[in-house]
Design an enzyme around this catalytic site. Structure first.
Site, PDB file in Angstrom:
ATOM      1  N   GLU A 124       0.866  -1.167   0.000  1.00  0.00           N
ATOM      2  CA  GLU A 124       0.000   0.000   0.000  1.00  0.00           C
ATOM      3  C   GLU A 124       0.907   1.223   0.000  1.00  0.00           C
ATOM      4  OE1 GLU A 124      -2.198  -3.345   1.630  1.00  0.00           O
ATOM      5  OE2 GLU A 124      -0.433  -2.365   2.471  1.00  0.00           O
ATOM      6  N   TYR A 136       7.485   2.594  -7.563  1.00  0.00           N
ATOM      7  CA  TYR A 136       6.894   1.261  -7.633  1.00  0.00           C
ATOM      8  C   TYR A 136       6.458   0.916  -9.056  1.00  0.00           C
ATOM      9  CZ  TYR A 136       6.724   1.595  -2.531  1.00  0.00           C
ATOM     10  OH  TYR A 136       7.048   1.739  -1.205  1.00  0.00           O
TER      11      TYR A 136
END
Length: 173
Positions: A124, A136
């Site tokens: 998350e 990411y």
């Protein structure tokens, strides 16, 4: 030798990777406070290090300084689940961000997760952190949705998190 540091030559400062231990918590907390406005507590890190189940991985990144000493520059904390790993926390000291160290830590996470039989890595990330989301995405994580009110927000309230996944195994024929 189990637990021995791995040295990595990235063309810049010499990097050393090694598992975290209880004596490292003070340095981890200093980095955590420098990197995040809402840091984890030392108790969070101590609990993980004392867990004893072998399901957690906390890897430290030290960089060699000009005087030959080593300084903590980053770390990650991950939890192994059933055929998956969950990245719980990752940080690179602000003085070393933008130099590829997060990518090195993510690569170490990927290698560890694969060695444990994980097929995917989940995480998350705060919607208010576009830089981390971009790191990411560049590494290959894909957005899977949003967890509403997941994180505490600076100044009170709650903040949404983007859920991301990196597939480690290709299920296609």
């Amino acid at each position: 030798m189990k637990g021995a540091p791995a040295l990595t030559d990235t063309g810049g400062p010499l990097a050393r990777l090694q598992p975290a231990t209880l004596p490292d918590v003070d340095a981890i907390m200093a980095l955590e406070r420098a990197a995040y406005p809402l840091p984890w507590t030392s108790g969070n890190f101590r609990d993980i290090l004392l867990d004893g189940t072998g399901r957690y991985r906390m890897l430290l990144l030290h960089l060699q300084q000009a005087d030959g000493s080593w300084a903590l520059a980053g770390y990650f904390v991950a939890l192994l689940g059933v055929e998956e790993a969950h990245l719980l926390n990752v940080a690179v000291h602000p003085d070393h961000q933008g130099q590829g160290w997060a990518r090195l830590l993510l690569e170490q996470l990927r290698l560890w997760a694969m060695a444990q039989g994980a097929e995917q890595i989940w995480l998350e990330v705060r919607l208010s952190n576009p830089h981390a989301r971009q790191v990411y995405e560049r590494f290959g994580f894909v957005s899977m949705g949003v967890r509403k009110n997941y994180y505490p927000a600076v100044g009170g309230g709650r903040e949404h998190a983007e859920v991301m996944c990196l597939r480690l195994k290709d299920d296609r024929p």
